[in-house]
Scaffold this motif. Structure first.
Motif, mmCIF file in Angstrom:
data_model
loop_
_atom_site.group_PDB
_atom_site.id
_atom_site.type_symbol
_atom_site.label_atom_id
_atom_site.label_comp_id
_atom_site.label_asym_id
_atom_site.label_seq_id
_atom_site.Cartn_x
_atom_site.Cartn_y
_atom_site.Cartn_z
ATOM 1 N N ILE A 68 17.220 1.438 2.033
ATOM 2 C CA ILE A 68 15.727 1.472 1.660
ATOM 3 C C ILE A 68 15.006 0.149 1.156
ATOM 4 C CG2 ILE A 68 15.836 4.064 1.998
ATOM 5 C CD1 ILE A 68 15.794 4.005 -1.276
ATOM 6 N N PHE A 69 15.738 -0.646 0.731
ATOM 7 C CA PHE A 69 14.864 -1.650 -0.373
ATOM 8 C C PHE A 69 13.692 -2.105 0.378
ATOM 9 C CE2 PHE A 69 16.084 -5.920 0.485
ATOM 10 C CZ PHE A 69 17.201 -5.888 1.393
ATOM 11 N N VAL A 116 11.053 0.256 -0.056
ATOM 12 C CA VAL A 116 10.500 0.162 -1.106
ATOM 13 C C VAL A 116 9.456 -0.897 -1.325
ATOM 14 C CG1 VAL A 116 11.076 0.064 -3.520
ATOM 15 C CG2 VAL A 116 12.403 1.365 -2.012
ATOM 16 N N ILE A 117 9.935 -2.141 -0.792
ATOM 17 C CA ILE A 117 9.030 -3.305 -1.224
ATOM 18 C C ILE A 117 7.635 -3.212 -0.689
ATOM 19 C CG2 ILE A 117 8.953 -5.981 -0.763
ATOM 20 C CD1 ILE A 117 11.889 -6.007 -0.897
ATOM 21 N N THR A 148 6.148 -0.194 0.165
ATOM 22 C CA THR A 148 5.592 0.771 -0.629
ATOM 23 C C THR A 148 4.889 0.063 -1.857
ATOM 24 O OG1 THR A 148 7.532 2.323 0.109
ATOM 25 C CG2 THR A 148 5.643 3.025 -1.710
ATOM 26 N N LEU A 149 5.523 -0.836 -2.393
ATOM 27 C CA LEU A 149 5.031 -1.380 -3.792
ATOM 28 C C LEU A 149 3.797 -2.160 -3.384
ATOM 29 C CD1 LEU A 149 8.116 -2.770 -5.865
ATOM 30 C CD2 LEU A 149 6.246 -1.061 -6.414
ATOM 31 N N VAL A 208 1.062 0.110 -3.108
ATOM 32 C CA VAL A 208 0.422 0.437 -4.328
ATOM 33 C C VAL A 208 -0.358 -0.725 -4.792
ATOM 34 C CG1 VAL A 208 1.201 1.089 -6.695
ATOM 35 C CG2 VAL A 208 2.338 2.105 -4.756
ATOM 36 N N ASN A 232 -3.728 -0.315 -3.203
ATOM 37 C CA ASN A 232 -4.384 0.765 -3.579
ATOM 38 C C ASN A 232 -5.217 0.327 -5.059
ATOM 39 O OD1 ASN A 232 -3.664 2.036 -1.645
ATOM 40 N ND2 ASN A 232 -1.984 3.450 -2.591
ATOM 41 N N TYR A 242 -3.340 7.366 3.560
ATOM 42 C CA TYR A 242 -2.382 6.707 2.736
ATOM 43 C C TYR A 242 -0.877 7.448 3.110
ATOM 44 C CZ TYR A 242 0.220 4.204 -0.714
ATOM 45 O OH TYR A 242 1.392 3.608 -1.343
ATOM 46 N N LEU A 273 2.566 6.504 4.495
ATOM 47 C CA LEU A 273 3.843 6.605 3.880
ATOM 48 C C LEU A 273 4.668 7.419 4.765
ATOM 49 C CD1 LEU A 273 3.328 6.703 0.166
ATOM 50 C CD2 LEU A 273 4.139 4.948 1.364
ATOM 51 N N TRP A 321 8.457 6.243 6.018
ATOM 52 C CA TRP A 321 9.573 6.336 5.515
ATOM 53 C C TRP A 321 10.555 7.274 6.694
ATOM 54 C CZ3 TRP A 321 12.354 5.353 1.196
ATOM 55 C CH2 TRP A 321 11.433 4.502 0.193
#
Lengths: 156, 156, 156
Positions: free
Chosen positions: B11-12, B15-16, B18-19, B22, B25, B59, B63, B67
């Motif tokens: 998942i990394f 996650v990146i 997603t970061l 964020v 946002n 959003y 997401l 995922w």
């Protein structure tokens, strides 16, 4: 290597925080609902509605960061930061419903906590990549440091 | 059979992305915050606020699909599509803040990317069901095809 | 002990429900888009926009609770409750677009389903803690009861 499987053991604190946040969402929504039904003054309704909307706008961001931080590094500090965020959000919501003469707090809130959780994600991924390519695993140290650092969130 | 455990390894990339989303946002929210504090022209504030709201409305959908696609099939194409989506969103946001005389772009954006990610989910589930009930596993072929197909998202 | 790894086997129903909800979101968004482009009556646009916004406000909450319930306990009742929620949401959305003379339904909807899913989470975590500290595992009983209880959601 850090395996970090998603078992109930590894996520139950995150689930509890998520549940509390859902309860809080319902509490906010009921405030809006109640204010919507009695149309005595529109100003109060606008304030509740706006406060709720700002909280809801930030909610997916918060959930995503908290879960990523919890999955990548360790769940206890992430859940702790989540609890602090919910307290900050409660205070923000209450602060929004003040007197009409008062100025409202801004659009953003809980920046410090979101930053902390993002940092946890980055450290977690960095640590994973270190473990993968260099064979060095600092996960225990990092978890200890993160746990200690999360206490700093309590500072006002 | 495709195991696909949720370990950091799997998942990394998600996650990146997603970061990064964020961060974006927060960038959007700060634009709203800044425009909110200087009340020079309301039109500009309305545009920023509306653009931010449209982005925030879409959003959670983004997401969730990213995922799901990453967990069900493979993370690299999903993360790549996520990055493209963030670029499209940035362009949409900037386009929204144009001259008052210009017409605004519509409510929806990034339809092609959301469709691609949904298709990845469906293919992943279909492949899993095929493997379970017929004992046939095309996961490697499917992953190769998906990786190649994700390059098509770069087309304007 | 309940392992509950996140493999495709354990989440594919949740992914399917998530996909359907995404389709529904896109359907709602297209309604807003269409109403936005023809500015014949503003009242209709406001209603669609408001209905869509209320649905989107509740969406992250719903997704979070459904996934938590599915991961902590078992996916089939959670996915079933998710489907019911989507039906309730569809009905809510359609109900919102009624005649201007009609009163709109309130801000909240699907409270019973959210409560049911929250309860599933709590039971799942409680069961995990019981298994961990007392060595008793009622997971099978709990799953059977939950499956039966989810049928109660069909009651009007």
């Amino acid at each position: 290597m850090d395996s970090c499987r998603v078992e109930v053991e590894n996520i139950f604190l995150l689930v509890i925080v998520t549940l509390i946040s859902v309860l809080q969402n319902v509490f906010f929504a009921q405030k809006v609902e109640r204010e919507c039904s009695n149309h005595s003054h529109t100003s109060a309704f606008e304030r509740v509605s706006c406060a709720n909307r700002n909280c809801m706008d930030a909610y997916p961001t918060f959930l995503a960061v908290m879960w990523c931080a919890g999955l990548c590094l360790s769940q206890a500090p992430a859940a702790f930061a989540g609890i602090i965020y919910l307290l900050v959000r409660q205070k923000y919501f209450i602060g929004y419903l003040g007197q009409t003469s008062q100025s409202t707090p801004g659009y953003l809130f809980g920046k410090r906590i979101i930053s902390f959780l993002s940092l946890m994600c980055i450290v977690g991924i960095f640590n994973y990549l270190m473990g993968r390519y260099f064979g060095q695993d600092y996960k225990e140290y990092v978890e200890t440091i993160t746990g200690a650092a999360s206490a700093l969130l309590l500072l006002p």
